[in-house]
Design a protein around this motif. Structure first.
Motif, PDB file in Angstrom:
ATOM      1  N   UNK A   1     -11.217  -2.515   6.712  1.00  0.00           N
ATOM      2  CA  UNK A   1     -10.378  -1.489   7.347  1.00  0.00           C
ATOM      3  C   UNK A   1      -9.413  -0.867   6.341  1.00  0.00           C
ATOM      4  N   UNK A   2      -8.760  -1.709   5.551  1.00  0.00           N
ATOM      5  CA  UNK A   2      -7.844  -1.186   4.536  1.00  0.00           C
ATOM      6  C   UNK A   2      -8.593  -0.416   3.453  1.00  0.00           C
ATOM      7  N   UNK A   3      -9.784  -0.885   3.080  1.00  0.00           N
ATOM      8  CA  UNK A   3     -10.570  -0.180   2.057  1.00  0.00           C
ATOM      9  C   UNK A   3     -10.876   1.239   2.498  1.00  0.00           C
ATOM     10  N   UNK A   4     -11.245   1.385   3.742  1.00  0.00           N
ATOM     11  CA  UNK A   4     -11.576   2.703   4.292  1.00  0.00           C
ATOM     12  C   UNK A   4     -10.327   3.586   4.360  1.00  0.00           C
ATOM     13  N   UNK A   5      -9.248   3.027   4.871  1.00  0.00           N
ATOM     14  CA  UNK A   5      -8.017   3.808   5.057  1.00  0.00           C
ATOM     15  C   UNK A   5      -7.360   4.206   3.738  1.00  0.00           C
TER      16      UNK A   5
ATOM     17  N   UNK B   1       0.824  -1.215   0.000  1.00  0.00           N
ATOM     18  CA  UNK B   1       0.000   0.000   0.000  1.00  0.00           C
ATOM     19  C   UNK B   1       0.858   1.266   0.000  1.00  0.00           C
ATOM     20  N   UNK B   2       2.002   1.212   0.652  1.00  0.00           N
ATOM     21  CA  UNK B   2       2.898   2.378   0.661  1.00  0.00           C
ATOM     22  C   UNK B   2       3.358   2.726  -0.743  1.00  0.00           C
TER      23      UNK B   2
ATOM     24  N   UNK C   1     -13.587   0.209 -10.206  1.00  0.00           N
ATOM     25  CA  UNK C   1     -13.014   1.360  -9.501  1.00  0.00           C
ATOM     26  C   UNK C   1     -13.903   1.949  -8.408  1.00  0.00           C
ATOM     27  N   UNK C   2     -15.201   1.727  -8.486  1.00  0.00           N
ATOM     28  CA  UNK C   2     -16.100   2.270  -7.458  1.00  0.00           C
ATOM     29  C   UNK C   2     -16.582   1.170  -6.518  1.00  0.00           C
ATOM     30  N   UNK C   3     -15.861   0.074  -6.509  1.00  0.00           N
ATOM     31  CA  UNK C   3     -16.169  -1.053  -5.621  1.00  0.00           C
ATOM     32  C   UNK C   3     -15.032  -1.183  -4.625  1.00  0.00           C
ATOM     33  N   UNK C   4     -15.312  -1.019  -3.343  1.00  0.00           N
ATOM     34  CA  UNK C   4     -14.261  -1.204  -2.340  1.00  0.00           C
ATOM     35  C   UNK C   4     -14.859  -1.626  -1.008  1.00  0.00           C
TER      36      UNK C   4
ATOM     37  N   UNK D   1      -7.018   3.602  -3.915  1.00  0.00           N
ATOM     38  CA  UNK D   1      -6.689   2.175  -3.814  1.00  0.00           C
ATOM     39  C   UNK D   1      -7.948   1.444  -3.370  1.00  0.00           C
ATOM     40  N   UNK D   2      -8.380   0.475  -4.170  1.00  0.00           N
ATOM     41  CA  UNK D   2      -9.563  -0.301  -3.814  1.00  0.00           C
ATOM     42  C   UNK D   2      -9.131  -1.637  -3.203  1.00  0.00           C
TER      43      UNK D   2
END
Length: 255
Positions: A173-177, A131-132, A239-242, A183-184
């Motif tokens: 949690x990662x989706x939100x952050x 993710x970084x 792209x709009x799915x997370x 990033x999805x």
């Protein structure tokens, strides 16, 4: 404007853990077919020759890294080697996993730790490192692998059930952050699929019958039936799915 090119992965670079065998083999093949170049990370070189041949037939690029992903320095090694070989990281599929079975009273502490370290801890740490890199380029797709045991109990597979429930929470949690970085993060929850991991269940005359009666589609899934889903979640079409965990289960959870 939407067109079928939204599903293309041409020019994309993917990491797939456990990507040379089991369901991971099919995720890798799907990515290659869709145009991505893939770094397969696995603990052994089992099936690498088969995967290389598949890539060669497609004139696609595949790379391999032998690495225990539960090792403390694994995330950084994987990231560095992928960037060195592929140039960037657009997609991460956290596929590697394991399952150990036992009666609750006989479950060993070391077996709990072994399963949770691979199925959950390694997912967290590798996602963190990847993710970084994705945040720098303001784009990326992380795909985690859940299970029917992300929703249900598993009285003989305590650590597996706990880890797969946790993968769903980690995905959210990662989706939100990571949403502010474009990033999805999503997950796939395979149903009862015809793989070596489910061989014991398929050969159990009682459980196999019970499972089939629970599947509206009327059959165990073929691994190839997961290929379209992983391409969708890796492509711009999603792209709009997370934060979603998508069951691919022939309707198993309906009953």
């Amino acid at each position: 404007m939407f067109d079928l090119s939204s599903f293309s992965l041409k020019g994309k670079s993917a990491i797939i853990t456990g990507g040379a065998s089991g369901l991971g083999e099919y995720y890798t093949k799907a990515m290659l077919k869709a145009g991505a170049q893939v770094m397969v990370v696995s603990r052994t070189d089992k099936n690498w020759d088969v995967m290389q041949q598949f890539a060669d037939e497609l004139n696609a690029n595949i790379y391999f890294l032998k690495q225990d992903i539960t090792a403390k320095d694994a995330p950084q090694k994987i990231v560095e080697e992928t960037i060195k070989q592929l140039g960037k990281i657009d997609i991460l599929v956290n596929n590697a996993g394991m399952q150990l079975r036992n009666k609750w009273q006989d479950f060993k502490d070391q077996d709990w730790e072994k399963v949770v370290n691979l199925n959950l801890n390694a997912v967290y740490f590798l996602s963190h490192a990847v993710a970084k890199e994705m945040a720098k380029q303001k784009s990326g797709k992380i795909i985690n692998i859940g299970s029917m045991q992300s929703y249900r109990a598993g009285k003989f597979i305590f650590p597996y059930t706990a880890s797969k429930h946790s993968v769903v929470g980690l995905t959210k949690a990662y989706a939100d952050a990571l949403a502010p970085y474009n990033i999805q993060v999503n997950a796939i929850a395979p149903g009862y699929i015809n793989t070596p991991m489910t061989k014991a269940l398929q050969e159990d005359p009682v459980r196999s019958k019970e499972i089939l009666a629970h599947i509206p589609a009327g059959h165990w899934g073929d691994p190839s039936e997961l290929m379209g889903v992983v391409v969708f979640l890796a492509s711009s079409a999603s792209n709009y799915v997370t934060g979603v965990t998508l069951p691919v289960d022939g309707g198993y959870l309906l009953r």
